[in-house]
Design an enzyme around this catalytic site. Structure first.
Site, mmCIF file in Angstrom:
data_model
loop_
_atom_site.group_PDB
_atom_site.id
_atom_site.type_symbol
_atom_site.label_atom_id
_atom_site.label_comp_id
_atom_site.label_asym_id
_atom_site.label_seq_id
_atom_site.Cartn_x
_atom_site.Cartn_y
_atom_site.Cartn_z
ATOM 1 N N LYS A 12 0.838 -1.212 0.000
ATOM 2 C CA LYS A 12 0.000 0.000 0.000
ATOM 3 C C LYS A 12 0.872 1.262 0.000
ATOM 4 C CE LYS A 12 -2.274 -1.047 3.841
ATOM 5 N NZ LYS A 12 -1.590 -2.318 4.193
ATOM 6 N N ARG A 38 -9.394 0.317 9.585
ATOM 7 C CA ARG A 38 -8.940 -1.045 9.860
ATOM 8 C C ARG A 38 -10.003 -1.854 10.598
ATOM 9 N NH1 ARG A 38 -3.084 0.064 9.480
ATOM 10 N NH2 ARG A 38 -1.836 -1.774 9.893
ATOM 11 N N ARG A 71 11.668 -6.764 5.173
ATOM 12 C CA ARG A 71 11.452 -5.337 4.878
ATOM 13 C C ARG A 71 12.214 -4.432 5.850
ATOM 14 N NH1 ARG A 71 5.472 -2.606 4.855
ATOM 15 N NH2 ARG A 71 5.572 -2.896 7.106
ATOM 16 N N ARG A 112 11.406 -2.226 11.269
ATOM 17 C CA ARG A 112 10.364 -1.874 12.235
ATOM 18 C C ARG A 112 10.225 -2.984 13.262
ATOM 19 N NH1 ARG A 112 5.229 -0.094 8.636
ATOM 20 N NH2 ARG A 112 4.208 -1.209 10.323
ATOM 21 N N ARG A 172 -0.089 -9.419 13.408
ATOM 22 C CA ARG A 172 -0.697 -8.390 12.547
ATOM 23 C C ARG A 172 -1.564 -9.026 11.469
ATOM 24 N NH1 ARG A 172 4.319 -5.386 10.533
ATOM 25 N NH2 ARG A 172 2.945 -3.901 9.484
HETATM 26 P P1 AMP Z 1 1.007 0.209 9.476
HETATM 27 O O1 AMP Z 1 2.202 1.057 9.218
HETATM 28 O O2 AMP Z 1 -0.190 0.636 8.684
HETATM 29 O O3 AMP Z 1 1.308 -1.270 9.300
HETATM 30 O O4 AMP Z 1 0.609 0.432 11.008
HETATM 31 C C1 AMP Z 1 1.517 0.116 12.048
HETATM 32 C C2 AMP Z 1 0.744 -0.057 13.341
HETATM 33 O O5 AMP Z 1 0.091 1.170 13.702
HETATM 34 C C3 AMP Z 1 -0.378 -1.095 13.313
HETATM 35 O O6 AMP Z 1 0.081 -2.421 13.509
HETATM 36 C C4 AMP Z 1 -1.254 -0.610 14.472
HETATM 37 O O7 AMP Z 1 -0.689 -0.932 15.732
HETATM 38 C C5 AMP Z 1 -1.170 0.905 14.302
HETATM 39 N N1 AMP Z 1 -2.224 1.377 13.377
HETATM 40 C C6 AMP Z 1 -2.067 1.925 12.144
HETATM 41 N N2 AMP Z 1 -3.237 2.239 11.595
HETATM 42 C C7 AMP Z 1 -4.183 1.874 12.489
HETATM 43 C C8 AMP Z 1 -5.604 1.904 12.480
HETATM 44 N N3 AMP Z 1 -6.303 2.375 11.422
HETATM 45 N N4 AMP Z 1 -6.260 1.458 13.599
HETATM 46 C C9 AMP Z 1 -5.581 0.997 14.664
HETATM 47 N N5 AMP Z 1 -4.245 0.903 14.713
HETATM 48 C C10 AMP Z 1 -3.538 1.329 13.632
#
Ligand code: AMP
Length: 231
Positions: free
Chosen positions: A19, A94, A133, A168, A179
């Site tokens: 994404k 989400r 990654r 990360r 996740r």
């Molecule tokens: P991402 O970079 O999108 O993979 O997000 C990293 C982490 O941020 C996720 O594993 C969640 O802990 C938190 N996070 C990001 N977006 C959301 C969301 N829309 N709702 C809840 N937690 C989020």
């Protein structure tokens, strides 16, 4: 036909689907704002804000940060974007409560989403991608390990001062498995929410980056000149 820069999109898909990469390409093609909830949280984390401290534990375990925190943060960010500018959301919504809150907030501004693009990738491939990654601490550009040396680059090629490349905490194996299970249990039901509204379009994320980008442009009906049909 409407100017492509006014389009409002959700880029949807599991962690590791690409994404963020597609968002960067779309930003160049369409000139619309990229709103990544994960990047917003990481920004708060690196600035040591209260919100960042609250999110830290959830993020390192690969769990969703509670809606009371997340929804306000993202809706505020969207509120700062000019009505005519358009945006793409990456990592939000989400769960269905977030999707509902987004719909309500947009309606209050007299707006609605134009498309939800669902990038599909199988679990095995996602695990392989995420555990391989690395990202730039400054611009978030993703990198993989070098095929010959097995090591990631140390500095970002895109950042003027060469941002540090790191893995990360939530891309380690235990957090990745969590996740993905959170995605399938809590996030995948959002697909039905958007399917019912006729907004959903699927694209295979198991093609080259460029092929996915062109598939997305076709879905958005973007012509060479950057015009897009919002019918
Ligand atoms: P991402 O970079 O999108 O993979 O997000 C990293 C982490 O941020 C996720 O594993 C969640 O802990 C938190 N996070 C990001 N977006 C959301 C969301 N829309 N709702 C809840 N937690 C989020």
């Amino acid at each position: 036909m409407t100017a492509a820069n006014g389009i409002r999109l959700v880029l949807f898909g599991p962690p590791g689907a690409g994404k963020g990469t597609q968002a960067q390409l779309l930003k160049e093609s369409l000139g619309i704002e990229h709103v990544s909830s994960g990047d917003l949280f990481r920004h708060h984390l690196s600035n040591g804000t209260e919100l960042g401290e609250l999110a830290r534990g959830y993020m390192s375990r690969g769990e969703l940060v509670p809606d009371e925190v997340t929804i306000g943060m993202v809706i505020d960010r969207i509120g700062g974007i000019a009505d005519s500018a358009g945006f793409m959301l990456d990592g939000f919504p989400r769960n269905t409560a977030q999707a509902q809150a987004l719909e309500t907030a947009l309606l209050e501004r007299g707006q609605r989403l134009d498309r939800v693009v669902h990038i599909q990738v199988e679990n095995g491939e996602l695990i392989r991608r995420l555990s391989n990654r690395y990202i730039c601490r400054v611009c978030q550009r993703p990198y993989a390990r070098d095929a010959d040396t097995g090591a990631p680059p140390k500095k970002c090629a895109d950042c003027p001062d060469g941002g540090d490349i790191y893995q990360r905490e939530d891309d380690t194996e235990g957090a990745v498995v969590n996740r993905l299970s959170v995605y399938h249990q809590e996030t995948a039901p959002v697909l039905e929410f958007y399917r019912q509204r006729g907004l959903l379009a699927d694209v295979s994320g198991e093609q080259t980056i460029d092929a996915v980008h062109h598939s997305v442009l076709r879905i958005l009906n973007v012509s060479e000149l950057g015009a897009v049909s919002k019918s």
